[in-house]
Design a protein around this motif. Structure first.
Motif, mmCIF file in Angstrom:
data_model
loop_
_atom_site.group_PDB
_atom_site.id
_atom_site.type_symbol
_atom_site.label_atom_id
_atom_site.label_comp_id
_atom_site.label_asym_id
_atom_site.label_seq_id
_atom_site.Cartn_x
_atom_site.Cartn_y
_atom_site.Cartn_z
ATOM 1 N N GLU A 184 -11.922 -28.996 -15.017
ATOM 2 C CA GLU A 184 -12.916 -29.531 -16.026
ATOM 3 C C GLU A 184 -14.342 -28.998 -15.535
ATOM 4 O O GLU A 184 -15.211 -28.450 -16.378
ATOM 5 C CB GLU A 184 -12.873 -30.910 -16.155
ATOM 6 C CG GLU A 184 -13.254 -31.651 -17.514
ATOM 7 C CD GLU A 184 -13.210 -32.961 -17.476
ATOM 8 O OE1 GLU A 184 -14.197 -33.401 -18.010
ATOM 9 O OE2 GLU A 184 -12.075 -33.554 -17.354
ATOM 10 N N TRP A 185 -14.720 -29.219 -14.182
ATOM 11 C CA TRP A 185 -16.019 -28.766 -13.861
ATOM 12 C C TRP A 185 -16.128 -27.377 -13.770
ATOM 13 O O TRP A 185 -17.208 -26.972 -14.245
ATOM 14 C CB TRP A 185 -15.905 -29.361 -12.385
ATOM 15 C CG TRP A 185 -17.415 -29.122 -11.550
ATOM 16 C CD1 TRP A 185 -18.643 -29.333 -11.784
ATOM 17 C CD2 TRP A 185 -17.450 -28.614 -10.342
ATOM 18 N NE1 TRP A 185 -19.351 -28.765 -10.875
ATOM 19 C CE2 TRP A 185 -18.717 -28.292 -9.961
ATOM 20 C CE3 TRP A 185 -16.369 -28.108 -9.195
ATOM 21 C CZ2 TRP A 185 -18.815 -27.919 -8.724
ATOM 22 C CZ3 TRP A 185 -16.571 -27.581 -8.123
ATOM 23 C CH2 TRP A 185 -17.932 -27.391 -7.735
ATOM 24 N N ALA A 186 -15.174 -26.466 -13.557
ATOM 25 C CA ALA A 186 -15.258 -25.010 -13.607
ATOM 26 C C ALA A 186 -15.755 -24.595 -14.781
ATOM 27 O O ALA A 186 -16.371 -23.627 -15.209
ATOM 28 C CB ALA A 186 -14.049 -24.422 -12.834
ATOM 29 N N ALA A 187 -14.933 -25.218 -15.917
ATOM 30 C CA ALA A 187 -15.022 -24.873 -17.461
ATOM 31 C C ALA A 187 -16.591 -25.052 -17.733
ATOM 32 O O ALA A 187 -17.112 -24.368 -18.435
ATOM 33 C CB ALA A 187 -14.036 -25.454 -18.206
ATOM 34 N N LEU A 188 -16.863 -26.141 -17.268
ATOM 35 C CA LEU A 188 -18.510 -26.543 -17.740
ATOM 36 C C LEU A 188 -19.353 -25.448 -16.857
ATOM 37 O O LEU A 188 -20.253 -25.090 -17.680
ATOM 38 C CB LEU A 188 -18.848 -28.005 -16.953
ATOM 39 C CG LEU A 188 -19.947 -28.573 -17.348
ATOM 40 C CD1 LEU A 188 -20.246 -29.365 -18.768
ATOM 41 C CD2 LEU A 188 -20.364 -29.831 -16.188
ATOM 42 N N LEU A 189 -19.404 -25.352 -15.729
ATOM 43 C CA LEU A 189 -20.081 -24.467 -15.265
ATOM 44 C C LEU A 189 -20.077 -22.865 -15.728
ATOM 45 O O LEU A 189 -21.178 -22.336 -15.661
ATOM 46 C CB LEU A 189 -19.784 -24.257 -13.602
ATOM 47 C CG LEU A 189 -20.029 -25.408 -12.695
ATOM 48 C CD1 LEU A 189 -19.611 -25.021 -11.176
ATOM 49 C CD2 LEU A 189 -21.236 -26.063 -12.927
ATOM 50 N N ARG A 190 -18.926 -22.645 -16.370
ATOM 51 C CA ARG A 190 -18.945 -21.208 -16.885
ATOM 52 C C ARG A 190 -19.895 -21.096 -18.039
ATOM 53 O O ARG A 190 -20.443 -19.897 -18.311
ATOM 54 C CB ARG A 190 -17.772 -21.097 -17.489
ATOM 55 C CG ARG A 190 -17.135 -19.870 -18.015
ATOM 56 C CD ARG A 190 -15.787 -19.891 -18.947
ATOM 57 N NE ARG A 190 -15.823 -18.579 -19.567
ATOM 58 C CZ ARG A 190 -16.497 -18.264 -20.530
ATOM 59 N NH1 ARG A 190 -17.278 -19.253 -21.246
ATOM 60 N NH2 ARG A 190 -16.250 -17.113 -21.336
ATOM 61 N N ASP A 191 -20.146 -22.308 -18.594
ATOM 62 C CA ASP A 191 -21.110 -21.946 -19.919
ATOM 63 C C ASP A 191 -22.558 -22.076 -19.458
ATOM 64 O O ASP A 191 -23.634 -22.421 -20.291
ATOM 65 C CB ASP A 191 -20.872 -23.187 -20.843
ATOM 66 C CG ASP A 191 -19.312 -22.472 -21.430
ATOM 67 O OD1 ASP A 191 -19.055 -21.392 -21.454
ATOM 68 O OD2 ASP A 191 -18.711 -23.698 -21.933
#
Ligand SMILES: *Cc1c(COP(=O)(O)O)cnc(C)c1O
Length: 362
Positions: free
Chosen positions: A50-57
């Motif tokens: 979930e964190w990695a997905a957030l950082l992606r943006d």
């Protein structure tokens, strides 16, 4: 060329900086790392995703929000900062110590703390050209020597007093009434450094606003986010507005702002880890008490200070390292820390490895 380069550096670098040695960080490659008060637990896989997905943006081409306005409300709630108090963020609380010192430094201005205490207070006083005053704690239990402290404050009129609560590297909480007397008697600012707040129920946060000269410093490092570099100062806005002028505008980067906000939205994960560490601290201390030859000092932090048999700290430190466990050897630093090692509380498996190796060596 090299000769003249050395002369050039010698000529221009301030003598007090040349006299310092850089803060040494031990190489922990391949070792169980129990030297730096880190939380030993990482995040569950689904949280990482979930964190990695957030950082992606996140757009790293843009400067961060200079006020970290998304993050600050989460910190206020998590740390129960009174609504009428200001908050200033730092790139680790180390940066906040530096901001305070830069703001208050001047000819004959002193920074006062206790010894043994957190080493950065003295180092930063040095960089900033402040006079440093270190008042010894009581040798037997590392409690505050209140008369000595009051006398030192009276004599040196410190611009700022730093006190870690619980104290590092001793792990104890100072007497609350004694600290209130220090706050009342101090001519300048008093910073209560609550880096270990997650591991104790005691705090001065609720005293904010009752004293004009009290501020409280916190960090997310010891609760499990040491890699993000995020600390904060809470206190009266009149002080914080001045410190904020010295703070570099983008000191908290976009990845830290987003990651810390994300982590605080999942506070229960960290609370669970903190609870486990507190329980493990009790088990570790009890097992150490049972080992012949050790003196174990009571701790309200995520580490335990032990005194080993006289003259054996170096050998035990090296023996633990050879057994794959890195701890902090404090012997050789402050005289009150003779024959001591500081052991960070790790996972149950890490603590078991530490205890097994230590008992074999003893
Ligand atoms: C670890 C520690 C800090 C530094 O924390 P950062 O936020 O990681 O810079 C400050 N004060 C004390 C007493 C500490 O032990």
């Amino acid at each position: 060329m090299a000769d003249s380069l050395e002369l050039l550096v010698e000529h221009w670098v301030r003598p007090e900086i040349r006299a310092l040695s850089a803060y040494h960080v031990a190489d922990a490659t391949g070792l169980i790392k129990l030297d730096a008060m880190e939380n030993p637990y990482s995040w569950p896989d689904e949280l990482r995703d979930e964190w990695a997905a957030l950082l992606r943006d996140i757009d790293v081409n843009r400067y961060p929000d200079p006020l970290a306005s998304g993050l600050v409300p989460h910190l206020r709630e998590s740390m129960a900062i009174p609504d009428d108090m200001g908050v200033m963020l730092g790139n680790g609380s180390d940066e906040i110590i530096q901001i305070i010192a830069m703001t208050l430094a001047g000819p004959n201005r002193a920074l006062l703390s206790v010894e043994p205490g957190f080493v950065m207070y003295k180092m930063i006083a040095g960089f900033c050209g402040m006079k440093y005053v270190g008042v010894p704690l009581r040798a037997e239990d590392f409690s505050l020597d209140l008369p000595a402290l009051l006398q030192a404050m009276d004599e040196t009129q410190p611009a700022v007093v730093f006190l870690a609560y619980p104290n590092n590297p001793t792990g104890n909480l100072f007497d609350r009434d004694a600290l209130l007397q220090v706050i009342e008697a101090a001519p300048g600012l008093v910073v209560i450094d609550e880096a270990y707040a997650p591991f104790t129920d005691a705090s001065f946060m609720t005293e904010l606003g009752r004293y004009d000269n009290l501020v409280v410093m916190r960090t997310v490092s010891k609760m499990g986010l040491a890699g993000l570099r995020l600390g904060l100062l809470a206190g009266p806005r009149q002080w914080l507005d001045e410190f904020d002028k010295v703070r570099l505008p983008y000191n908290i980067n976009v990845l830290t702002q987003a990651s810390a906000e994300f982590a605080l939205r999942h506070q229960s994960v960290f609370d669970g880890q903190t609870e486990t560490i507190r329980a493990e601290r009790g088990r570790l201390a009890a097992a150490l008490v049972d080992m012949a030859g050790l003196t174990v000092f009571p701790s309200e932090a995520n580490f335990v200070l032990v005194r080993v048999p006289a003259g054996r700290a170096g050998e035990l430190f090296e023996g633990l390292k050879a057994a794959g466990v890195l701890v902090k050897k404090l012997d050789g630093g402050h005289p009150l820390l003779a024959d001591t090692l500081r052991l960070t509380v790790g996972t149950p498996e890490e603590n078991a490895a530490l205890l097994a190796a230590l008992s074999r060596l003893l």
